[in-house]
Design an enzyme around this catalytic site. Structure first.
Site, PDB file in Angstrom:
ATOM      1  N   SER A   1      -6.195  -7.313  -4.697  1.00  0.00           N
ATOM      2  CA  SER A   1      -5.881  -6.008  -5.277  1.00  0.00           C
ATOM      3  C   SER A   1      -5.249  -6.243  -6.628  1.00  0.00           C
ATOM      4  CB  SER A   1      -4.901  -5.270  -4.359  1.00  0.00           C
ATOM      5  OG  SER A   1      -4.333  -4.142  -4.995  1.00  0.00           O
TER       6      SER A   1
ATOM      7  N   TYR B   1       2.745  -4.726   1.222  1.00  0.00           N
ATOM      8  CA  TYR B   1       1.390  -4.838   0.682  1.00  0.00           C
ATOM      9  C   TYR B   1       1.364  -5.778  -0.519  1.00  0.00           C
ATOM     10  CZ  TYR B   1      -3.268  -3.201  -0.727  1.00  0.00           C
ATOM     11  OH  TYR B   1      -4.603  -3.125  -1.054  1.00  0.00           O
TER      12      TYR B   1
END
Length: 277
Positions: free
Chosen positions: A159, A172
């Site tokens: 990401s 995350y």
């Protein structure tokens, strides 16, 4: 701030005509994966589904790994691949499912949004288990076969949060940074065996996970969802639209092909220049 939880790889997307959805697209990358076995985690929806469709369209035999058995069965019934209903936090099972795979796409993930002081410790542990430990075990299971044949591809769906941080996403961001480091180690160890390992780093992709974040942010900020996309999620991105899963899958397909043999240990942003700003 309220704690919000989001799941990826669990919601079904609308289907198109029978057969492979990717077959209708004009692909930028010509990749022939005939005879290769690809394992894709989080294959039921979003990026994972798009990757499964794209790799199947390139000729790969795809193992579709997800918790959503119904969505997997629908894909399998359409000839996209073999459904493997699996909880990837069962680490022994995750490793076993990857044995014999020529290609691994580690995509499954979840999201929880909360300040550090309010972040549930058990949720933090689960996210790291699913998004760091499980990819390690999947790759560990696949590498012996890859090494034996002198060829393999590991693609980790990281990401922009593997390169940058955002507030309220401690687990995350930590998991994606951990995945980045693991990917580079695999690249170094696998190079002599014909195995490459790379990260793909999308910004905000039009997936069930992101759609739930948009709805939650609209409620929290008291603004319409379209303003959430442009003013909140994409505030740091020069390109003000969500990325389509198929755009990510096209890069993944390239990395799995023969022309990408020298792309190794890389982190490739697909973020509309967010990480450049």
């Amino acid at each position: 701030m309220t704690t919000h939880e989001f799941l990826s790889g669990t919601a079904r997307q609308a289907t198109q005509s029978p057969g492979r959805e990717a077959a209708a697209a004009t692909h930028t990358t010509r990749v022939d994966l005939t005879g290769r076995t690809a394992l894709v985690t989080g294959a039921a929806s979003g990026i994972g589904r798009a990757c499964a469709l794209r790799l199947a369209d390139a000729g790969a035999d795809v193992r579709l790994v997800d918790l959503d058995g119904e969505a997997l069965d629908e894909l399998a019934d359409r000839g996209v691949g073999e459904a493997v209903r699996l909880d990837l936090t069962d680490l022994d099972a995750a490793e076993e499912a990857a044995r014999g795979a020529d290609i691994v796409v580690n995509n499954a993930g979840v999201q929880t949004v909360a300040p550090v002081q309010d972040f549930p410790p058990e949720r933090f542990s689960l996210i790291l288990r699913l998004m760091v430990e499980s990819p390690f075990r999947v790759v560990r299971g696949a590498l012996p076969h890859m090494y034996e044949q002198g060829w393999g591809r590991v693609v980790n769906i990281s990401s922009v949060h593997g390169l940058r941080a955002s507030a309220y996403k401690s687990a995350y961001v930590t998991a994606k940074h951990g995945l980045e480091g693991f990917s580079k180690v695999v690249a170094l160890e696998g190079a002599a065996h014909g195995v490459t390992s790379n990260c793909v780093n999308p910004g905000y992709v039009r997936t069930p996970l992101v759609e739930k974040q948009i709805a939650a942010q609209a409620l929290a900020h008291g603004i319409p969802e379209d303003r959430v996309v442009s003013e909140v999620l994409l505030a740091r991105s020069p390109l003000k639209r969500l990325i389509e899963p198929s755009e990510v899958a096209e890069l993944v397909a390239y990395l799995c092909g023969g022309d990408a043999s020298f792309v190794n240990g890389a982190s490739l942003p697909v973020d509309g220049a967010w990480s450049a700003s």
